[in-house]
Every structure is written in C-alpha cells, then in structure tokens.
Design an enzyme around this catalytic site. Sequence first.
Site, PDB file in Angstrom:
ATOM      1  CD  GLU A 109      -3.168  -0.918   2.045  1.00  0.00           C
ATOM      2  OE1 GLU A 109      -3.179   0.045   2.830  1.00  0.00           O
ATOM      3  OE2 GLU A 109      -4.114  -1.720   1.954  1.00  0.00           O
ATOM      4  CD  GLU A 117      -3.768  -5.880   3.986  1.00  0.00           C
ATOM      5  OE1 GLU A 117      -4.626  -5.081   4.412  1.00  0.00           O
ATOM      6  OE2 GLU A 117      -2.551  -5.671   4.042  1.00  0.00           O
TER       7      GLU A 117
HETATM    8  C1  NOJ Z   1      -4.384  -2.296   5.028  1.00  0.00           C
HETATM    9  C2  NOJ Z   1      -3.066  -2.469   5.698  1.00  0.00           C
HETATM   10  O1  NOJ Z   1      -2.165  -3.078   4.825  1.00  0.00           O
HETATM   11  C3  NOJ Z   1      -3.143  -3.219   7.018  1.00  0.00           C
HETATM   12  O2  NOJ Z   1      -1.913  -3.095   7.650  1.00  0.00           O
HETATM   13  C4  NOJ Z   1      -4.288  -2.662   7.834  1.00  0.00           C
HETATM   14  O3  NOJ Z   1      -4.323  -3.204   9.123  1.00  0.00           O
HETATM   15  C5  NOJ Z   1      -5.577  -2.918   7.101  1.00  0.00           C
HETATM   16  N1  NOJ Z   1      -5.538  -2.213   5.841  1.00  0.00           N
HETATM   17  C6  NOJ Z   1      -6.830  -2.462   7.848  1.00  0.00           C
HETATM   18  O4  NOJ Z   1      -6.811  -1.090   7.997  1.00  0.00           O
END
Ligand code: NOJ
Length: 451
Positions: free
Chosen positions: A168, A357
């Site tokens: 990200e 994710e």
């Molecule tokens: C994306 C992130 O990569 C992760 O670290 C985070 O906990 C989740 N989103 C939820 O916000």
Amino acid sequence: MKDYYTFPKNFLWGAATASYQVEGYPRADGAGISNWDHFAHQPGRIENDHNGDISAAQYLKYKEDVQLMKSIGIKAYRFSISWSRVFPNGTGRINPKGLDYYNKLIDELLANDIQPWVTMFHWDMPQALEDKHGGWRSRKTVDAFGKYVGYVTSQISDRVKNYFTVNEILCFTNLGYELGVFPPGLKLDAKTVNQTVHHGCLAHGMAVQAIRANAKTKPQIGIAENLSSMVPLYETREHIDAARKAFRWNSAPRMTAMMEGAYPAEWLEHIGANAPEFTDEDMKIISSPLDFVGINIYAPTYVKAAPESKLGFAEIPMPEGYPKMNMPWLNIGPNITYWSPRFLKELWNVKGIYVTENGCAAIDKLDHDGKVYDTDRIMYLRNHFISASRAVNEGIPLKGYFVWSLMDNFEWACGYNKRFGIVYVNYQTMERTPKASAEFYRETISRSAVV
Ligand code: NOJ
C-alpha cells in the site's frame, strides 16, 4: 445441498498480517528502532497511546499461531519482515539474529504445509533512515531498501518462493508525509509528497530486481497495493466503461505506471508543477515485469458515466448513512472483489491476481460460552467470497485470497481499538480464540465453496 458459489480446488486460501502489527518485541535480539516504534511512543500519536511493544506477541507465539492456521485449513501465510530487525540502522551493519525469527517462522510454516508469502515492506522501516535522509523523501532510502531486499532474499529463497515488494504505497507516503497521521507525522507540500510516492514505486521496482538477482530458486514476485476500488453505478456498458477509466486514472501514479511504464500524460498535466522528479531509467525500474498483482480490497467508490467531462467518468459521493463496518472508511461494497480483478485483467492483461487483504473491523465480544459470534464479519466476508467466486467462474485469473487478518492486532493509528482478526486475541493473557468467522472460513476452504 448444492454449492452455488464455488472455487477451483487449487484456489489459494490464505491469511495475512504485518510485522509491527502482530509480532511485539520490536527491539529484541539486536533490532534497531523502527519508524513505527518511534512514532507510537510519541504521546498523542496513537489512540490511547497504544504501541506495538507486545502487540499479539507472535514473536513468542508463532508456533501456536501456525497451529491455529493449520486448524483453520489456511494454505498460505502472508507476513512481513521488519527491516529494522535485519538492518538496525537501515544500511551497513547486518544483524543476523534479526533474521533468525523469520527463518524459524518459515521453517515452522513449511513443516505444517503452509506456504510462506513474504512482504518485504509493510510500513516499518529503520528510524535511522528517516533521521539521516528524510525517509521516503530521499532516493538513499530507496537504495537502502534494494540492498535490504537483496540480502533477505539471499537468506530465505532456498525455502521461500512468493514475495510481495511493498504494501500500500499511498499509506506509507500520503498518510505519513501529507496527512501526518502515520510516521513521520509530517504535513508537507504536494510536490514533496508526490516525490515520496514516486520513491515508493521505485522501491517496489528495485525490490523486484533485487529479488530476481538474489533468489536461489525461481521466485514469484508481486506487490500488495491498495487501488481505488471502482464500482459501476449499475452494470451497463456505459457505467462499466466509466468505472474502468476511473480505475486506471486513480491508479495513475502507481499501478498504471507499473503496468504501462509511464505516468499517463493526462495525469502529469493534471498535477503540473507538483509532478515528481523522475528519469526514464526510473520508469523502467518501476515497470519491471511482475509474476502477479496483489490488491488489498476494502471499500468501494461508485462511478457513473459522464460523457460531458474530460475524463469520461464521475465519482459518486457516498450518501449519508451508507452502511459501514466498524471503521469510519469501511463502507460495505462486496462487488469490488469482482470489479478490481476484472479491471486488472481488462486494462493490463494481468495473468495472476491475488486479493492480498480483505476483511473488516467489528466490535467483537466473548459470549457467555467463551465464543465470539461475529456474524457481521461473516456477512462481510461471505459477500466478498461470492464476488470472488463470480470472478473466478467468469475466467478472471483470480488465484487466491488472503483474509485480513489472521488475528486481532495493532491497527496503526487506532491502536488495539479496532479488531480485524478472524481469531480473537485477549491482550491481557495473549490467549487466542477463533471467532465464528474462522469456522466459517474453515468450512469455505474445505468445501471450496461459500458456505
Ligand atoms: C491495510 C493495511 O495493509 C493493514 O496493515 C491494515 O491493518 C488494514 N488495511 C486495515 O486497515
């Protein structure tokens, strides 16, 4: 009973975490201080002044966590390596003990038939690089990252095949250097921020090259990126075309550049004098070929056709009262798990796509019987799985899915106040309790169909 929403038997069902969020003990065994460690210890930065000192203590409990994964039927574990454990100062001196933990974790996973999928950078980096060079404002950080990735690859690639470069890009650039809610907590001008994004992309490309150059067995390399998840207002050609255009436009300085080898001319024109400095060589590095693309998928942006506008689309503001999970930004929109993979295929012919994710925060409580009935999370996941099944059954090359997260953990600026796990963590005792969603996940995995 007939299964309606099916998956191929070899669909890769996984779970994801990140080092600073689950490990705890970030300074153990000779590690340097990371930017997140440094930031979380500044009063007022994190809700309730929480920090990752103990977190979910996976650093100590990794064996138990591997058994948990095994009991759920998880086939792949996506975890990240903490750069400051391996290079305490960012460059130069290596701390071999820092890698011991990951070697043990990798061995434990393999011994239990779970594939390790390694993220090289999930936001924690040696604070020394911020102090010395200004972190992602500087190319020196990019160079240091390339060396770190090369070294780690040389040490783990006898056993690890699958790699994510960075996680990200917008979160470790914009949130840290523009909005100041992540480290280093700064609010800088647009040109500087765009430069950090460019450096984030360059770090990704350098990592691709470093992994290929140092891997002992043929690696599979991708990224775990958060693209804006565009959804057509409804499914007619005009709105679908508009959503696809919006997807490419919103990805312009990142995925579009990686896939097309250039920043789109219309985007450069749009940002004008705030464009980052870059060279042709940079763009070649950024667009180094990938084996797959990983996308972190959470919330939708709705798009409609707008023939009158220059870009041909318009984003639709979220109506007040739109349903959310337990997070201000987590609007519910499960069909993103269909549309984002479809747009990746249609725009750039991506051949291997993973949801790296997906998941949600919920207000989880232990019930009288000691269980957590997170029916809200099951609702959220179930609908995403249905969209994933639609994608797979339409021939979109979606090959796997990693739930966020294996277990409750340190949710960055929200500290421990937001629980994203399918396993509940009691932060007093560190006891783990699989939630109902973990049982739902296990059933889905074992049937290769949404249950
Ligand atoms: C994306 C992130 O990569 C992760 O670290 C985070 O906990 C989740 N989103 C939820 O916000």
